[in-house]
Write a protein that holds these residues in place. Structure first.
Motif, PDB file in Angstrom:
ATOM      1  N   ASN A  88       4.974  19.089   9.013  1.00  0.00           N
ATOM      2  CA  ASN A  88       5.056  18.794   7.716  1.00  0.00           C
ATOM      3  C   ASN A  88       5.701  17.515   7.592  1.00  0.00           C
ATOM      4  O   ASN A  88       5.730  16.953   6.447  1.00  0.00           O
ATOM      5  CB  ASN A  88       5.654  19.722   6.726  1.00  0.00           C
ATOM      6  CG  ASN A  88       4.533  20.980   6.526  1.00  0.00           C
ATOM      7  OD1 ASN A  88       3.697  20.874   6.912  1.00  0.00           O
ATOM      8  ND2 ASN A  88       5.343  22.118   5.845  1.00  0.00           N
ATOM      9  N   ASN A  89       6.491  17.065   8.414  1.00  0.00           N
ATOM     10  CA  ASN A  89       7.139  15.661   8.496  1.00  0.00           C
ATOM     11  C   ASN A  89       6.376  14.513   8.804  1.00  0.00           C
ATOM     12  O   ASN A  89       6.809  13.595   8.998  1.00  0.00           O
ATOM     13  CB  ASN A  89       8.390  15.906   9.655  1.00  0.00           C
ATOM     14  CG  ASN A  89       9.485  16.736   9.204  1.00  0.00           C
ATOM     15  OD1 ASN A  89       9.691  17.137   7.809  1.00  0.00           O
ATOM     16  ND2 ASN A  89      10.517  17.107  10.081  1.00  0.00           N
ATOM     17  N   GLY A  90       5.177  14.855   9.059  1.00  0.00           N
ATOM     18  CA  GLY A  90       4.203  13.818   9.010  1.00  0.00           C
ATOM     19  C   GLY A  90       4.026  13.280  10.634  1.00  0.00           C
ATOM     20  O   GLY A  90       3.322  12.121  10.951  1.00  0.00           O
ATOM     21  N   THR A  91       4.548  14.151  11.398  1.00  0.00           N
ATOM     22  CA  THR A  91       4.444  13.603  13.042  1.00  0.00           C
ATOM     23  C   THR A  91       3.598  14.432  13.779  1.00  0.00           C
ATOM     24  O   THR A  91       4.069  14.614  15.213  1.00  0.00           O
ATOM     25  CB  THR A  91       6.042  13.468  13.580  1.00  0.00           C
ATOM     26  OG1 THR A  91       6.483  14.794  13.417  1.00  0.00           O
ATOM     27  CG2 THR A  91       6.838  12.584  12.698  1.00  0.00           C
ATOM     28  N   LYS A  92       2.886  15.290  13.135  1.00  0.00           N
ATOM     29  CA  LYS A  92       2.276  16.431  14.050  1.00  0.00           C
ATOM     30  C   LYS A  92       1.462  15.862  15.262  1.00  0.00           C
ATOM     31  O   LYS A  92       1.574  16.180  16.397  1.00  0.00           O
ATOM     32  CB  LYS A  92       1.021  17.037  13.156  1.00  0.00           C
ATOM     33  CG  LYS A  92       0.322  18.165  13.856  1.00  0.00           C
ATOM     34  CD  LYS A  92      -0.858  18.840  12.921  1.00  0.00           C
ATOM     35  CE  LYS A  92      -1.437  19.916  13.606  1.00  0.00           C
ATOM     36  NZ  LYS A  92      -2.055  20.839  12.682  1.00  0.00           N
ATOM     37  N   LYS A  93       0.531  14.687  15.204  1.00  0.00           N
ATOM     38  CA  LYS A  93      -0.133  14.316  16.306  1.00  0.00           C
ATOM     39  C   LYS A  93       0.851  13.666  17.420  1.00  0.00           C
ATOM     40  O   LYS A  93       0.677  13.763  18.347  1.00  0.00           O
ATOM     41  CB  LYS A  93      -1.083  13.002  15.893  1.00  0.00           C
ATOM     42  CG  LYS A  93      -1.946  12.589  17.075  1.00  0.00           C
ATOM     43  CD  LYS A  93      -2.912  11.454  16.581  1.00  0.00           C
ATOM     44  CE  LYS A  93      -3.811  11.174  17.797  1.00  0.00           C
ATOM     45  NZ  LYS A  93      -3.118  10.744  19.084  1.00  0.00           N
ATOM     46  N   SER A  94       1.813  12.803  17.115  1.00  0.00           N
ATOM     47  CA  SER A  94       2.543  12.341  17.957  1.00  0.00           C
ATOM     48  C   SER A  94       3.481  13.466  18.919  1.00  0.00           C
ATOM     49  O   SER A  94       3.784  13.545  19.959  1.00  0.00           O
ATOM     50  CB  SER A  94       3.553  11.368  17.262  1.00  0.00           C
ATOM     51  OG  SER A  94       4.391  11.969  16.318  1.00  0.00           O
TER      52      SER A  94
END
Length: 223
Positions: free
Chosen positions: A149-155
């Motif tokens: 949810n912090n927007g860093t799923k892919k990395s």
């Protein structure tokens, strides 16, 4: 181990896994990453536990600390870190590197992964060094949904792929937790009320998609 907050992950680790005979064949270091802001904070926490383990075996805290001080005196300065009641400022990273050249007999448990303010790539790099270069065993406890949810799923997943061998989903049994709370309740009047209201409580939690055992405890025992 991946699971929701309040689902009982830490309780399971401390009260079930760490008491297992097979697991206890390893030397266990349990480290909560909550509030840790730099990698040296982890070194300090590991070193503090290491001193505690040594002093427990010798049953002579002061003598053990003096012995360790003499061995690593080049890394010690007077300062704010408290180890077994003694305030020291320690170059823990250098000591950890020397002491843990081979971690094959050690299990490191890192809890609260998502509550740590250290960059997750740096943190996974730290863990990878233990696993890949020092033959250590590492168990990470996390709520990956928060990381996603912090927007860093892919990395995050890209970094995770290199370090983490497998992920086990921790499932919460809210009904089992409530039954356990009721069975251990010593106040007969409260126990009777909980028995009567059990289905109502479970339905409310189900309607809210809530599987947080901490919230369940708060809702029952709040005064």
């Amino acid at each position: 181990i991946d699971g929701e907050w309040g689902g009982g992950k830490t309780y399971f680790i401390k009260n079930v896994l760490m008491k297992d005979e097979i697991v206890n064949e390893k030397d266990i270091f349990y480290i909560s990453l909550y509030g840790k802001s730099k990698l040296s904070d982890i070194d300090t926490a590991i070193f503090a536990q290491l001193v505690e383990k040594k002093t427990e075996k010798t049953n002579n805290t002061l003598a053990s600390i003096v012995k360790w001080y003499n061995k690593f005196r080049g890394y010690f300065k007077f300062g704010p870190i408290n180890v077994s009641g003694v305030s020291l400022d320690i170059d823990t990273n250098q000591i950890i590197q020397e002491l843990f050249l081979d971690c094959s007999k050690i299990l490191f448990i890192f809890d609260d992964f998502e509550r740590c303010s250290i960059n997750y790539k740096d943190l996974l790099g730290y863990i990878n060094n233990i696993v890949e270069h020092k033959s250590g065993l590492v168990l990470i406890i996390a709520n990956e949904r928060i990381l996603y949810n912090n927007g860093t799923k892919k990395s995050y997943l890209d970094a995770k792929e290199k370090v983490i061998h497998s992920t086990i989903k921790f499932e919460t049994n809210i009904e089992g937790a409530l039954s356990s709370l009721i069975s251990h309740e010593i106040k007969s009047d409260l126990k009777e009320i909980l028995e009567i209201k059990k289905n109502l409580i479970l339905n409310r939690f189900k309607m809210c998609y809530c599987e947080n055992i901490r919230i369940l405890c708060f809702s029952i025992y709040i005064r």
